[in-house]
Design a protein around this motif. Structure first.
Motif, PDB file in Angstrom:
ATOM      1  N   ASN A   1      49.072  41.352  46.849  1.00 38.47           N
ATOM      2  CA  ASN A   1      47.983  40.600  47.461  1.00 38.47           C
ATOM      3  C   ASN A   1      48.551  39.258  47.903  1.00 38.47           C
ATOM      4  N   GLU A   2      48.660  39.053  49.192  1.00 37.60           N
ATOM      5  CA  GLU A   2      49.280  37.833  49.719  1.00 37.60           C
ATOM      6  C   GLU A   2      48.300  36.989  50.524  1.00 37.60           C
ATOM      7  N   LYS A   3      47.021  37.031  50.128  1.00 38.84           N
ATOM      8  CA  LYS A   3      46.038  36.197  50.807  1.00 38.84           C
ATOM      9  C   LYS A   3      44.911  35.875  49.837  1.00 38.84           C
ATOM     10  N   GLY A   4      44.077  34.901  50.220  1.00 39.19           N
ATOM     11  CA  GLY A   4      42.933  34.544  49.392  1.00 39.19           C
ATOM     12  C   GLY A   4      43.303  33.651  48.218  1.00 39.19           C
ATOM     13  N   PRO A   5      42.341  33.390  47.324  1.00 40.05           N
ATOM     14  CA  PRO A   5      42.574  32.460  46.212  1.00 40.05           C
ATOM     15  C   PRO A   5      43.664  32.905  45.252  1.00 40.05           C
ATOM     16  N   PHE A   6      43.842  34.237  45.080  1.00 36.97           N
ATOM     17  CA  PHE A   6      44.883  34.665  44.150  1.00 36.97           C
ATOM     18  C   PHE A   6      46.267  34.309  44.678  1.00 36.97           C
ATOM     19  N   PHE A   7      46.449  34.374  46.001  1.00 35.98           N
ATOM     20  CA  PHE A   7      47.732  33.981  46.585  1.00 35.98           C
ATOM     21  C   PHE A   7      48.065  32.540  46.232  1.00 35.98           C
ATOM     22  N   ILE A   8      47.071  31.643  46.331  1.00 38.58           N
ATOM     23  CA  ILE A   8      47.299  30.231  46.010  1.00 38.58           C
ATOM     24  C   ILE A   8      47.659  30.083  44.529  1.00 38.58           C
ATOM     25  N   MET A   9      46.929  30.768  43.667  1.00 37.49           N
ATOM     26  CA  MET A   9      47.217  30.698  42.227  1.00 37.49           C
ATOM     27  C   MET A   9      48.612  31.230  41.924  1.00 37.49           C
ATOM     28  N   LYS A  10      48.993  32.289  42.606  1.00 38.59           N
ATOM     29  CA  LYS A  10      50.314  32.886  42.386  1.00 38.59           C
ATOM     30  C   LYS A  10      51.423  31.932  42.803  1.00 38.59           C
TER      31      LYS A  10
ATOM     32  N   GLY B   1      41.573  45.858  38.277  1.00 38.57           N
ATOM     33  CA  GLY B   1      40.608  46.190  39.319  1.00 38.57           C
ATOM     34  C   GLY B   1      39.281  46.708  38.812  1.00 38.57           C
ATOM     35  N   ASN B   2      39.238  47.131  37.552  1.00 42.64           N
ATOM     36  CA  ASN B   2      37.962  47.574  36.980  1.00 42.64           C
ATOM     37  C   ASN B   2      37.034  46.403  36.680  1.00 42.64           C
ATOM     38  N   PHE B   3      37.610  45.203  36.589  1.00 43.72           N
ATOM     39  CA  PHE B   3      36.823  44.032  36.211  1.00 43.72           C
ATOM     40  C   PHE B   3      36.788  42.954  37.296  1.00 43.72           C
ATOM     41  N   LEU B   4      37.791  42.953  38.169  1.00 44.72           N
ATOM     42  CA  LEU B   4      37.898  41.891  39.169  1.00 44.72           C
ATOM     43  C   LEU B   4      37.861  42.461  40.582  1.00 44.72           C
ATOM     44  N   PRO B   5      37.308  41.711  41.545  1.00 43.94           N
ATOM     45  CA  PRO B   5      37.359  42.153  42.944  1.00 43.94           C
ATOM     46  C   PRO B   5      38.797  42.106  43.450  1.00 43.94           C
ATOM     47  N   LYS B   6      39.075  42.828  44.521  1.00 46.75           N
ATOM     48  CA  LYS B   6      40.443  42.943  45.037  1.00 46.75           C
ATOM     49  C   LYS B   6      41.060  41.586  45.352  1.00 46.75           C
ATOM     50  N   PHE B   7      40.258  40.657  45.884  1.00 44.50           N
ATOM     51  CA  PHE B   7      40.836  39.390  46.333  1.00 44.50           C
ATOM     52  C   PHE B   7      41.302  38.508  45.179  1.00 44.50           C
ATOM     53  N   LEU B   8      40.952  38.876  43.947  1.00 43.22           N
ATOM     54  CA  LEU B   8      41.402  38.127  42.779  1.00 43.22           C
ATOM     55  C   LEU B   8      42.475  38.877  41.984  1.00 43.22           C
ATOM     56  N   CYS B   9      42.970  39.967  42.542  1.00 38.79           N
ATOM     57  CA  CYS B   9      43.957  40.784  41.842  1.00 38.79           C
ATOM     58  C   CYS B   9      45.375  40.538  42.354  1.00 38.79           C
ATOM     59  N   PHE B  10      46.341  40.806  41.492  1.00 37.68           N
ATOM     60  CA  PHE B  10      47.761  40.612  41.788  1.00 37.68           C
ATOM     61  C   PHE B  10      48.239  41.540  42.894  1.00 37.68           C
ATOM     62  N   GLY B  11      47.796  42.794  42.844  1.00 41.45           N
ATOM     63  CA  GLY B  11      48.228  43.775  43.829  1.00 41.45           C
ATOM     64  C   GLY B  11      47.110  44.714  44.218  1.00 41.45           C
ATOM     65  N   ILE B  12      47.428  45.619  45.137  1.00 39.62           N
ATOM     66  CA  ILE B  12      46.450  46.563  45.659  1.00 39.62           C
ATOM     67  C   ILE B  12      47.023  47.973  45.568  1.00 39.62           C
ATOM     68  N   GLY B  13      46.222  48.886  45.000  1.00 38.63           N
ATOM     69  CA  GLY B  13      46.617  50.289  44.940  1.00 38.63           C
ATOM     70  C   GLY B  13      45.794  51.099  45.926  1.00 38.63           C
TER      71      GLY B  13
END
Length: 235
Positions: free
Chosen positions: A147-156, A216-228
């Motif tokens: 996930n290279e966009k959104g708020p998780f990208f900034i946190m990463k 992903g069971n608890f968080l929306p995609k935009f807050l996750c480290f990666g995407i499956g």
């Protein structure tokens, strides 16, 4: 047989008792669970971005035939060939271009895998790679990307322990925070957008599931480290 974690790649990503290990192992555990969930039967497996073949040890059962392709960064293919020397129907090949994947028309696989790889493929080569896979697959395609966009990208980026080769301007950070990846120059991870990938995947496959990893069971995609992504060949 266990993969021998000798390469610096494995040392960086799978260092014992680290949050990074937890995050990167998530993709291997995810594919294991998904294969069981969809009750997928497979004998022949093809993998794009196989590195040292680590995923083989996470499959519910080992395939009869396996072909792995990789750009061979950090000599991952050499480790794979040593680790799976006893498996005569397993082969590992260097590929830096779709034309490097030389398969016969009747060489059909039931399972294709690509973990943390498609983000590294240049935009002009992506669809030719996907088309190549689609022509030799009758079954499922399992993909993970960062996930290279959104708020998780900034946190990463803020949490990253060391510098890397990617340079971001303040404008880049703002654009990526709001998901405007088209306004950022692509460079492997930099500017990568999993939604753009899904758009291209739909040209060749049916998309069955898109989920955040590892929580992903608890968080929306935009807050996750990666995407499956679970895809399947079109009917």
């Amino acid at each position: 047989m266990n993969i021998q974690e000798k390469s610096s790649y494995n040392d960086r990503l799978f260092k014992p008792k680290s949050i990074r290990k937890f995050l990167h192992l998530a993709r291997f555990k995810w594919i294991n669970k998904q294969l069981k969930k969809y009750k997928i039967e497979y004998k022949k497996v093809i993998e794009l971005g196989c590195h040292d073949g680590k995923v083989i040890n996470y499959l519910p059962k080992k395939p009869e035939i396996y072909k792995g392709y990789d750009a061979n960064w950090e000599e991952g293919l050499e480790f794979a060939k040593k680790n799976f020397l006893e498996f005569k129907n397993y082969s590992f090949h260097e590929s830096k271009n779709p034309k490097d994947i030389k398969l016969k028309k009747d060489e059909i696989f039931e399972l294709a895998i690509s973990l943390e790889t498609l983000e590294h493929i240049p935009v002009k080569m992506l669809c030719p790679y996907l088309e190549k896979i689609s022509k030799n697959l009758n079954g499922y395609f399992f993909i993970t990307v960062p996930n290279e966009k959104g708020p998780f990208f900034i946190m990463k980026r803020l949490a990253r322990p060391q510098e890397d080769s990617y340079e971001y301007t303040l404008k880049d950070y703002v654009n990526l925070l709001f998901g405007k990846t088209n306004s950022v120059e692509r460079d492997n991870h930099k500017g990568f957008d999993y939604d753009h990938l899904i758009y291209d995947l739909k040209k060749y496959f049916d998309i069955l599931e898109v989920k955040g990893l590892p929580l992903g069971n608890f968080l929306p995609k935009f807050l996750c480290f990666g995407i499956g992504i679970v895809a399947k060949t079109k009917e």
